[in-house]
Design a protein around this motif. Sequence first.
Motif, mmCIF file in Angstrom:
data_model
loop_
_atom_site.group_PDB
_atom_site.id
_atom_site.type_symbol
_atom_site.label_atom_id
_atom_site.label_comp_id
_atom_site.label_asym_id
_atom_site.label_seq_id
_atom_site.Cartn_x
_atom_site.Cartn_y
_atom_site.Cartn_z
ATOM 1 N N ARG A 52 1.642 5.988 0.284
ATOM 2 C CA ARG A 52 0.371 5.385 0.652
ATOM 3 C C ARG A 52 0.518 4.748 2.024
ATOM 4 O O ARG A 52 1.260 3.797 2.216
ATOM 5 C CB ARG A 52 -0.076 4.341 -0.383
ATOM 6 C CG ARG A 52 -1.316 3.579 0.100
ATOM 7 C CD ARG A 52 -2.081 2.898 -1.007
ATOM 8 N NE ARG A 52 -2.740 3.867 -1.862
ATOM 9 C CZ ARG A 52 -2.432 4.095 -3.130
ATOM 10 N NH1 ARG A 52 -1.495 3.401 -3.716
ATOM 11 N NH2 ARG A 52 -3.074 4.998 -3.829
ATOM 12 N N GLU A 56 -5.025 3.000 3.835
ATOM 13 C CA GLU A 56 -5.689 4.218 3.365
ATOM 14 C C GLU A 56 -5.773 4.219 1.843
ATOM 15 O O GLU A 56 -4.928 3.629 1.164
ATOM 16 C CB GLU A 56 -4.927 5.470 3.843
ATOM 17 C CG GLU A 56 -5.012 5.655 5.346
ATOM 18 C CD GLU A 56 -4.304 6.916 5.843
ATOM 19 O OE1 GLU A 56 -4.434 7.202 7.038
ATOM 20 O OE2 GLU A 56 -3.632 7.602 5.045
ATOM 21 N N TYR A 59 3.165 -8.069 5.452
ATOM 22 C CA TYR A 59 3.602 -7.266 4.310
ATOM 23 C C TYR A 59 5.010 -6.785 4.619
ATOM 24 O O TYR A 59 5.210 -5.749 5.251
ATOM 25 C CB TYR A 59 2.631 -6.095 4.141
ATOM 26 C CG TYR A 59 2.762 -5.324 2.858
ATOM 27 C CD1 TYR A 59 2.345 -5.877 1.649
ATOM 28 C CD2 TYR A 59 3.253 -4.024 2.844
ATOM 29 C CE1 TYR A 59 2.427 -5.151 0.472
ATOM 30 C CE2 TYR A 59 3.340 -3.299 1.674
ATOM 31 C CZ TYR A 59 2.917 -3.863 0.491
ATOM 32 O OH TYR A 59 2.986 -3.137 -0.679
ATOM 33 N N LEU A 69 -6.324 7.271 -0.281
ATOM 34 C CA LEU A 69 -5.616 8.405 -0.885
ATOM 35 C C LEU A 69 -4.203 8.485 -0.336
ATOM 36 O O LEU A 69 -3.950 8.194 0.824
ATOM 37 C CB LEU A 69 -6.369 9.704 -0.584
ATOM 38 C CG LEU A 69 -7.719 9.863 -1.288
ATOM 39 C CD1 LEU A 69 -8.383 11.163 -0.863
ATOM 40 C CD2 LEU A 69 -7.553 9.825 -2.804
ATOM 41 N N LYS A 70 -3.285 8.920 -1.204
ATOM 42 C CA LYS A 70 -1.908 9.068 -0.737
ATOM 43 C C LYS A 70 -1.791 10.304 0.143
ATOM 44 O O LYS A 70 -2.547 11.259 -0.014
ATOM 45 C CB LYS A 70 -0.982 9.224 -1.951
ATOM 46 C CG LYS A 70 -0.829 7.949 -2.732
ATOM 47 C CD LYS A 70 0.187 8.121 -3.834
ATOM 48 C CE LYS A 70 0.354 6.810 -4.585
ATOM 49 N NZ LYS A 70 1.259 6.948 -5.723
ATOM 50 N N ILE A 82 -0.520 2.316 4.572
ATOM 51 C CA ILE A 82 -1.209 1.035 4.417
ATOM 52 C C ILE A 82 -2.577 1.103 5.107
ATOM 53 O O ILE A 82 -2.674 1.507 6.263
ATOM 54 C CB ILE A 82 -0.356 -0.118 4.993
ATOM 55 C CG1 ILE A 82 0.929 -0.305 4.177
ATOM 56 C CG2 ILE A 82 -1.136 -1.423 5.064
ATOM 57 C CD1 ILE A 82 0.726 -0.593 2.703
ATOM 58 N N LYS A 89 4.942 11.676 -2.161
ATOM 59 C CA LYS A 89 3.758 11.163 -1.462
ATOM 60 C C LYS A 89 3.966 9.706 -1.098
ATOM 61 O O LYS A 89 4.865 9.047 -1.608
ATOM 62 C CB LYS A 89 2.525 11.296 -2.360
ATOM 63 C CG LYS A 89 2.066 12.738 -2.506
ATOM 64 C CD LYS A 89 0.882 12.832 -3.423
ATOM 65 C CE LYS A 89 0.474 14.289 -3.549
ATOM 66 N NZ LYS A 89 -0.921 14.518 -3.251
ATOM 67 N N VAL A 142 11.041 2.898 1.286
ATOM 68 C CA VAL A 142 11.570 3.611 0.122
ATOM 69 C C VAL A 142 10.655 3.406 -1.087
ATOM 70 O O VAL A 142 10.699 4.154 -2.048
ATOM 71 C CB VAL A 142 13.020 3.154 -0.164
ATOM 72 C CG1 VAL A 142 13.062 1.750 -0.766
ATOM 73 C CG2 VAL A 142 13.757 4.143 -1.064
ATOM 74 N N GLU A 143 9.784 2.380 -1.020
ATOM 75 C CA GLU A 143 8.848 2.114 -2.108
ATOM 76 C C GLU A 143 7.590 2.975 -2.034
ATOM 77 O O GLU A 143 6.623 2.712 -2.749
ATOM 78 C CB GLU A 143 8.427 0.642 -2.097
ATOM 79 C CG GLU A 143 9.570 -0.319 -2.347
ATOM 80 C CD GLU A 143 9.223 -1.759 -1.994
ATOM 81 O OE1 GLU A 143 10.054 -2.628 -2.236
ATOM 82 O OE2 GLU A 143 8.129 -1.995 -1.435
ATOM 83 N N TRP A 184 5.374 3.482 0.500
ATOM 84 C CA TRP A 184 4.251 3.145 1.374
ATOM 85 C C TRP A 184 4.705 3.308 2.823
ATOM 86 O O TRP A 184 5.913 3.367 3.090
ATOM 87 C CB TRP A 184 3.713 1.733 1.103
ATOM 88 C CG TRP A 184 4.725 0.632 1.136
ATOM 89 C CD1 TRP A 184 5.414 0.136 0.066
ATOM 90 C CD2 TRP A 184 5.170 -0.117 2.284
ATOM 91 N NE1 TRP A 184 6.260 -0.873 0.481
ATOM 92 C CE2 TRP A 184 6.135 -1.046 1.829
ATOM 93 C CE3 TRP A 184 4.850 -0.084 3.640
ATOM 94 C CZ2 TRP A 184 6.790 -1.944 2.684
ATOM 95 C CZ3 TRP A 184 5.497 -0.972 4.486
ATOM 96 C CH2 TRP A 184 6.444 -1.891 4.017
#
Lengths: 265, 206
Positions: free
Chosen positions: A232, A236, A26, A238-239, A234, A230, A87-88, A90
Amino acid sequence: AAPLTAAKGPFTLDEALTPRKDVTTYNNFYEFGPDKGDPAQLAPSYFKPKPWTVAVSGECAKPGTLGLEDLIKPHRLEERTYRMRCVEAWSMVIPWVGVPLAEVLKRFEPSSKAKFVEFTTLVDAEIFPGQRTRLLDWPYVEGLRIDEAMHPLTLLAVGLYGETLLPQNGAPLRLVVPWKYGFKGIKSIVSIRFTETPARTSWMKSAPREYGFYANVNPKVDHPRWSQAKERRIGEFLKRDTLPFNGYGEQVASLYSGMDLAVNF
Amino acid sequence: MKPLVFALCLLPLAWLGWKGYSGLLGANPIEATIRELGDWALRFLLIALGVTPLRRLTGWSWLGRLRRMLGLFAFFYVVLHLLSYVGLDQFFDWSAIGREIIKRKYITIGMLAVLLLLPLAVTSTDTMLRRLGGRRWRALHRLVYVIGPLGVAHHWMMVKKDLTQPMIHAAILAVLLGWRLVAWHNARTASRRQESPCAASPPSSA
């Protein structure tokens, strides 16, 4: 990937590691393609390891072009587990192997004019098929202020999970700046230049409203198109809340005292 | 024919479910799910918009009978796309969702598209068609000419860098809407000719 021996370094986190499979499949590495699956998918057929040299130039007393071995060998490899915040919105936790960038840079004796450091990725459409498109203005360029480059957290990485870097992760040499968004961590570096002025980085050129020079992880300063409050992690569901400076505020917040971080985003 | 197309329309969802079950959605399955459902919502919208032009060009009148179902499948994937954003991505954090709708233009536009699609789905039954009357029903369902561009814009604006896919969608949409514009223009000039007998043959003396 070949195995690497590294001693446990400082600043290592005690958080659950992101599985190696996710870290190596990823990836944002537009030199291969815009999809996060592209790098892992295309690297085996395109990327060929070849003799790798790094040119160190600019405002320093001892510029030169060194082979990868000569650049890294004088230093002790360390393993450091860092958070990586894209920056996205995650994030991952990655056990890097590398050497502190400061130790490498000092060997070239930067002068008092060296206020910034500029890094450049290799341009070679034979091994980076994404460079056949005009997705970004190649070569990929990144930069740090000299004090950021010299900070003990900043790592010049040659591996992860105890092995040399795979192409999709920026083989053979990449930057890791854990308190900044992931795109600052330039991959497959061939040039390091000491400069008086900040580099115009690739993402700044591409979308100046959205990406700044500093790119410090900051939950209070949103990307124009999405919130940075917030993230995510990777693996998990919930954020979780994003931490200022990605949780490294204790070490680096002082670098930016007195600066308006909403302006210098 | 209809049951076969119905089954085909469910294939993307089945494929997504299979990938999720077998762990083929990658490191960020939530993002992958939302994106894929959004892609299919847009595709079905474009497919539904393609029915009339294709029917006219080929003369296959049976295509017309699939139009409503294809439109409803667009709505179906839109709803799944929205639900996955609300439930999986934001986990029912209503205040965060509210802020995003106001603050992020591409989400504002996406939500507007869903809102406009809602009356079309509600009035898709035969009963509603009768109750509204054909003329008003058709006028209402022309909203899809607005919804299509909103959907494509929503996708276009959220993309980080590679605009290939939104550009393809926009090109297809432009062709489908452009065809209607041309057809409408032709029909108007044709009817005008019929209305004024002089137009058909130029006056012989002047």
